[in-house]
Design an enzyme around this catalytic site. Structure first.
Site, PDB file in Angstrom:
ATOM      1  N   SER A 241       3.404  29.412  15.624  1.00 18.35           N
ATOM      2  CA  SER A 241       3.906  29.114  14.293  1.00 18.35           C
ATOM      3  C   SER A 241       4.055  30.394  13.499  1.00 18.35           C
ATOM      4  O   SER A 241       3.664  31.472  13.949  1.00 18.35           O
ATOM      5  CB  SER A 241       2.949  28.168  13.548  1.00 18.35           C
ATOM      6  N   SER A 279       6.419  24.737  17.338  1.00 15.31           N
ATOM      7  CA  SER A 279       6.123  25.787  16.369  1.00 15.31           C
ATOM      8  C   SER A 279       6.257  25.274  14.940  1.00 15.31           C
ATOM      9  O   SER A 279       7.132  24.465  14.633  1.00 15.31           O
ATOM     10  CB  SER A 279       7.069  26.968  16.585  1.00 15.31           C
ATOM     11  N   GLU A 281       7.119  26.602  11.446  1.00 15.16           N
ATOM     12  CA  GLU A 281       7.610  27.649  10.548  1.00 15.16           C
ATOM     13  C   GLU A 281       7.629  27.091   9.127  1.00 15.16           C
ATOM     14  O   GLU A 281       8.480  26.267   8.781  1.00 15.16           O
ATOM     15  CB  GLU A 281       9.013  28.110  10.945  1.00 15.16           C
TER      16      GLU A 281
END
Length: 356
Positions: A241, A279, A281
Site C-alpha cells: 500500500s 494494495s 493507495e
C-alpha cells in the site's frame, strides 16, 4: 542525491516541514524477543504523526481524501468527505495497530480539549500499511506512549532547519517498496504564486521490475535483490500500500484539497505503481492557508480551477521524489523469521541516472 524531480524549486528542507507550522514526528518500535507466547516476537513497526499545527479541533483545516485502490483503511475518511475538514493530527501506523493508535489518539485529544466528550466527539485520522513481512503482527506491538511520543516529536519539529527522519523510522520501519526497503519519505516544492506544497509518503507497494526513477527503468537494468541471497526471503510479494499526505499553505477548500490529493496517484505511477488488487493507495491533502475557527463560514478567497495547476505539478513531482527518498534513506532491515528488506544504494541509482 544532488538532483530533484521536475522543474519547480524545492523548499529549504525539501520536506513537508516547509509548509509553515507543520510538524512530523516518529516513534519507532524495534525489539527482538522470543516468539509468542513466551515473548512479543520481532517488532519492526511504529507510529508517524503529521501535525498541521495549531489546535485542529478548535480550528479545523480544509481537507480532502481519496483512494486509488481501496485495500486499506483510514479512519475519519467518511467524516472528512462530508464536512471537508481535518479535526485531528494525521496518525500513520501498521495495519494491525490501527485500532490501538486510534484509541491512543482519542485519549490524547481528550486530554488537550475539555469539549471532547461532554459536548463534542472526535474521529482522529489514522491510516495504515501492512508491515507483517518483517514485523510480528500477531502481537499488538504499539503502546499508548509510542503514539504520545510521535505526537510530541511532531510538535517539537516545527520550524526545524532540516528534514524529519526518513526511511525505516516510525510507521515506515517495516515497509517494502518496489523490491527494496521502503518507509517514510518526504519532499516539497515552491510554486510561482508564492505557496509551498509538501508531501509525505509511507511506501509499501510495487514490484522490483517496475522500479522507475526520474523516467529511467532502473528495475529492468539492475540485479533483482531477491536473487542475490536465496537463503533468506527478501521479496514480500505483490501485496502492499501507500499513504500520501499532502500539505499546502495556500487558501484551498475541501474540493481543491481533494483534487490535490488525487494527483498523488500520478506521482506514484511514475515510480512504477500499478495500484494492484491487494494494495491500498490512500491520499489526503490539507490546506493551512484556509483554516478558520470551528463553525465559522469559510472565506471566499479560495484558489480554484486553473489556479491550482502549479500545485498539481508540485504534488506530482514531490510525491515521486518522496517515494525515492523513502527508499534511499532505508538501510537493509532484517525482521521476523530472517525476512529481509534490502536497502537501495544511492550509488546504484546515480549510475543508472548517468546512463539515461
Amino acid at each position: 542525491m544532488g538532483f530533484s524531480i521536475g522543474s519547480l524549486p524545492i523548499g529549504p528542507t525539501n520536506s513537508i516541514l516547509d509548509v509553515g507550522g507543520v510538524g512530523v514526528g516518529h516513534a519507532t518500535v524495534w525489539r527482538d524477543e522470543s516468539p509468542p507466547p513466551e515473548g512479543r516476537g520481532v517488532a519492526r513497526t511504529g507510529v508517524t504523526v503529521v501535525d498541521p499545527g495549531g489546535d485542529c479541533f478548535d480550528r479545523p483545516i480544509p481537507f480532502g481524501a481519496t483512494t486509488l485502490n481501496g485495500a486499506g483503511e483510514m479512519t475519519g475518511y467518511l467524516t472528512s468527505r462530508e464536512w471537508g475538514l481535518l479535526e485531528s493530527p494525521i496518525f500513520l501506523t501498521s495495519t494491525m495497530q490501527l485500532g490501538r493508535v486510534y484509541d491512543a489518539a482519542c485519549r490524547l485529544m481528550i486530554e488537550e480539549n475539555a469539549q471532547i466528550g461532554p459536548d463534542e466527539v472526535v474521529i482522529p485520522v489514522v491510516a495504515e500499511c501492512d508491515d507483517s513481512f518483517v514485523n510480528t503482527a500477531r502481537v499488538m506491538q504499539v503502546e499508548d506512549n509510542d503514539v504520545a511520543d510521535a505526537l510530541r516529536n511532531a510538535r517539537n519539529s516545527v520550524g526545524s532547519e532540516g528534514p524529519p527522519d526518513e526511511g525505516s523510522v516510525g510507521s515506515g520501519t517495516g515497509m517494502a517498496c518496489l523490491g527494496f526497503n521502503g518507509g517514510i519519505g518526504t519532499s516539497s516544492r515552491l510554486v510561482p504564486e508564492g505557496f509551498t506544497v509538501g508531501v509525505l509518503v509511507m511506501t509499501n507497494f510495487g514490484d522490483f521490475e517496475r522500479l522507475t526513477i526520474d523516467g529511467v527503468p532502473v528495475g529492468r537494468r539492475i540485479p533483482d535483490p531477491s536473487l542475490e541471497d536465496q537463503t533468506v526471503r527478501t521479496d514480500p510479494g505483490p501485496k502492499g500500500s501507500c499513504i500520501v499526505v499532502v500539505g499546502t499553505d495556500a487558501p484551498v477548500d475541501h474540493t481543491g484539497c481533494e483534487r490535490l490529493a488525487r494527483r498523488a496517484g500520478l506521482g506514484l505511477a511514475r515510480t512504477g505503481s500499478t495500484a494492484h488488487h491487494g494494495s491500498g493507495e490512500i491520499f489526503m491533502a490539507f490546506a493551512t492557508g484556509a483554516r478558520a475557527p470551528r463553525g465559522a463560514t469559510r472565506q471566499p478567497e479560495m484558489l480554484a480551477g486553473s489556479e491550482l495547476n502549479s500545485q498539481f505539478e508540485a504534488v506530482i513531482d514531490a510525491t515521486e521524489e518522496a517515494v525515492l527518498n523513502s527508499m534511499l534513506m532505508s538501510p537493509t532491515v532484517v525482521g521476523r523469521d530472517g525476512n529481509t528488506l534490502v536497502g537501495l544504494a544511492a550509488d546504484v541509482v546515480l549510475e543508472q541516472l548517468g546512463q539515461r
